[in-house]
Scaffold this motif. Structure first.
Motif, PDB file in Angstrom:
ATOM      1  N   PRO A 223       0.799  -1.236   0.000  1.00 45.76           N
ATOM      2  CA  PRO A 223       0.000   0.000   0.000  1.00 45.76           C
ATOM      3  C   PRO A 223       0.827   1.278   0.000  1.00 45.76           C
ATOM      4  O   PRO A 223       0.455   2.254  -0.661  1.00 45.76           O
ATOM      5  N   ASP A 224       1.954   1.323   0.724  1.00 48.33           N
ATOM      6  CA  ASP A 224       2.756   2.552   0.765  1.00 48.33           C
ATOM      7  C   ASP A 224       3.342   2.863  -0.602  1.00 48.33           C
ATOM      8  O   ASP A 224       3.320   4.019  -1.062  1.00 48.33           O
ATOM      9  N   ALA A 225       3.887   1.831  -1.259  1.00 38.79           N
ATOM     10  CA  ALA A 225       4.482   2.021  -2.582  1.00 38.79           C
ATOM     11  C   ALA A 225       3.437   2.452  -3.599  1.00 38.79           C
ATOM     12  O   ALA A 225       3.678   3.344  -4.422  1.00 38.79           O
ATOM     13  N   ILE A 226       2.279   1.832  -3.549  1.00 35.89           N
ATOM     14  CA  ILE A 226       1.193   2.168  -4.484  1.00 35.89           C
ATOM     15  C   ILE A 226       0.700   3.593  -4.227  1.00 35.89           C
ATOM     16  O   ILE A 226       0.538   4.399  -5.162  1.00 35.89           O
ATOM     17  N   GLU A 227       0.461   3.913  -2.962  1.00 41.21           N
ATOM     18  CA  GLU A 227      -0.094   5.231  -2.639  1.00 41.21           C
ATOM     19  C   GLU A 227       0.842   6.348  -3.080  1.00 41.21           C
ATOM     20  O   GLU A 227       0.385   7.355  -3.641  1.00 41.21           O
ATOM     21  N   TYR A 228       2.138   6.190  -2.832  1.00 41.98           N
ATOM     22  CA  TYR A 228       3.052   7.255  -3.222  1.00 41.98           C
ATOM     23  C   TYR A 228       3.017   7.490  -4.729  1.00 41.98           C
ATOM     24  O   TYR A 228       2.932   8.634  -5.196  1.00 41.98           O
TER      25      TYR A 228
END
Length: 546
Positions: free
Chosen positions: A117-122
């Protein structure tokens, strides 16, 4: 543009006579899809998944389905210049999505299904993506973060049977679409690449970049394609290696590609795929080749190999000799980057290959080792590998980061960050990275994003990441961690920290080794001295870099 019809048998003659032919107006979708209308019944994709399901798709299917998706996306308000996230594995929807987005004059944003989720959100937030096409667990993941992404209006699920699902939308849409007339310099792709510090940067890639890839692609595949060629790569289609070194060039030449959706790489199954579909040409990263090498009985398999290209990390002389002895093929090593792809490599049929060398600049590309002033260094001397700007394969720049783009250019050269040298025969040799980017199993990983994720763990006070040499993967990621006050480090904590990174970023980004230390080595300006951490691994001081 093709070199296939040339009668050349000499690499130097090809380089001497080669001239770029880049039209003013150009669209990737036309070149990889719609121009094959006369051979619409030709197979474009052989698909297989881990459950054993198989299907075959033609270029006619690609034309029809991409037109339908382009109409559906246009109805949702996606237009020229908009970014559309594509979070999909190797499957037919991935190719359809890229083609449809390009037909709209929009920009496709390939994102790996390995991302958390962190990689996608950024990446969705930084790119300002308007829509996302995805599948499986990523549908719910993106829906959960959608409220924090003000530009994201639509999440399209390839699993859903509801009206807003991928396939139901296509069934309702028209199969006729007038492709947007794009310039060769218009943006087509936005691919995020890791750097030394800070978050990943988006490399904006033009439609013309496909043209820039073709000379190297043909030569690295021994003048691909022939009438019966079949292409395959285990590389994720979300990366430059899978997309621009595999899927799109294969479709440009109207030849099929084998798509396998099966999670982690399995060497035994990969060998079965290659034999079952009569694969003739491939891009296989060195780590995957090393794993295939361990499969017993390769010499007795019914292979149809004609060309294998490898890149992403150094292949080495031993793997080259294995390919020649066991596969009866000289594997062609290649070198390039997302920002400036398919620059240097080998073509065993028409040039002398020096095992361990990256090869020579492919036709149309000017590459050399340069010094800090942007001047080529003498042969045999180490410098930063750089490519002349003005090349059609060169990216347009970093997304919303003109300063970062300017910092990469020196005296008309694009600095790659890789360090190497040129020998007396013009072959280029890779020495290492000038910065701290880690090459692991074909992925280039910047320490910044991992360190930021590590610091989110409540037990971590400070963190620094380096690449540790590894025989299989080239390098593995190792984290040095100073624990928060009062926290005791043990094996269970290491596993919990690893689990955090694996789930929030990507499986290939988690630290395979963690070492707890009492104090982080720092410079007088407060920066981590990674050279000291690397010296802990080697037991000796790191040699001064160029």
């Amino acid at each position: 543009m093709s070199l296939i019809s040339c009668d050349y048998q000499d690499f130097d003659a090809i380089r001497r006579d080669f001239r770029w032919e880049v039209p003013d107006r150009y669209n990737m979708a036309r070149e990889v899809c719609d121009r094959h209308r006369a051979t619409a019944d030709r197979t474009a994709v052989y698909y297989e998944n881990a459950a054993g399901e198989r299907s075959t798709w033609t270029f006619g299917d690609l034309i029809t389905l991409s037109n339908r998706l382009a109409n559906a996306l246009a109805h949702l308000g996606v237009g020229r210049g908009d970014r559309v996230g594509i979070v999909l594995p190797q499957r037919i929807e991935t190719g359809i999505a890229h083609i449809a987005v390009h037909k709209l004059g929009a920009v496709s944003l390939p994102l790996s299904v390995l991302f958390g989720p962190d990689a996608i959100e950024y990446r969705l937030g930084d790119s300002g993506a308007k829509a996302v096409i995805t599948v499986g667990r990523h549908v719910e993941m993106i829906q959960d973060i959608k409220a924090r992404l003000p530009n994201l209006e639509t999440v399209i699920s390839c699993d859903s049977a509801a009206d807003a699902g991928f396939w139901p939308m296509l069934e309702r849409a028209s199969d006729r679409f007038d492709m947007v007339d794009t310039l060769a310099d218009d943006p087509a792709l936005l691919i995020y690449t890791s750097g030394t510090t800070g978050p990943p940067k988006g490399a904006l890639v033009a439609h013309r970049s496909l043209i820039g890839n073709l000379p190297g692609f043909e030569l690295s595949q021994n003048f691909y394609p022939g009438p019966a060629d079949v292409f395959w790569t285990p590389a994720d289609w979300a990366w430059t290696g899978g997309l621009l070194d595999g899927l799109l060039p294969a479709w440009h030449y109207g030849t099929p590609i084998v798509a396998f959706e099966g999670g982690r790489f399995d060497a035994d199954h990969a060998v079965d795929l290659v034999e079952r579909y009569g694969v003739t040409n491939a891009f296989v990263p060195p780590t995957a080749l090393k794993m295939i090498r361990q499969v017993p009985g390769l010499g007795s398999r019914d292979f149809k190999w004609r060309g294998i290209m490898t890149a992403g990390e150094a292949m080495g002389a031993e793997l080259f000799e294995w390919g020649r002895e066991v596969l009866n093929l000289k594997i062609n090593e290649m070198w390039g980057q997302t920002e400036f792809n398919y620059l240097v490599g080998n073509s065993a049929g028409i040039m002398d290959v020096k095992p361990g060398s990256m090869g020579r600049p492919y036709p149309g590309h000017d590459v050399d080792a340069i010094d800090d002033d942007g001047q080529p260094v003498p042969q045999g001397e180490t410098g930063e590998l750089a490519a002349r700007v003005g090349d059609p394969v060169m990216f347009l720049g970093y997304w919303n980061n003109e300063q970062a783009t300017r910092e990469k250019i020196s005296n008309g050269w694009f600095r790659t960050g890789d360090v190497g040298y040129r020998d007396g025969d013009g072959h280029l040799w890779f020495v290492g990275r000038r910065d701290d980017v880690i090459s692991t199993a074909g992925h280039r990983v910047g320490p910044g994003e991992i360190e930021d994720c590590l610091l989110k763990h409540p037990a971590v006070a400070q963190a620094a990441v380096i690449g540790k040499p590894d025989e299989l993967r080239g390098s593995i990621i190792k984290a040095f961690i100073v624990l928060a006050r009062g926290v005791a480090g043990d094996e269970a904590l290491k596993q919990d920290i690893q689990h955090t990174v694996r789930n929030r970023l990507a499986a290939y980004e988690y630290p395979r080794e963690i070492e707890f230390i009492d104090e982080m080595p720092m410079t007088t300006t407060g920066k981590v001295r990674r050279m000291d951490l690397r010296a802990r691994e080697t037991g000796e001081s790191e040699r001064k870099r160029v």
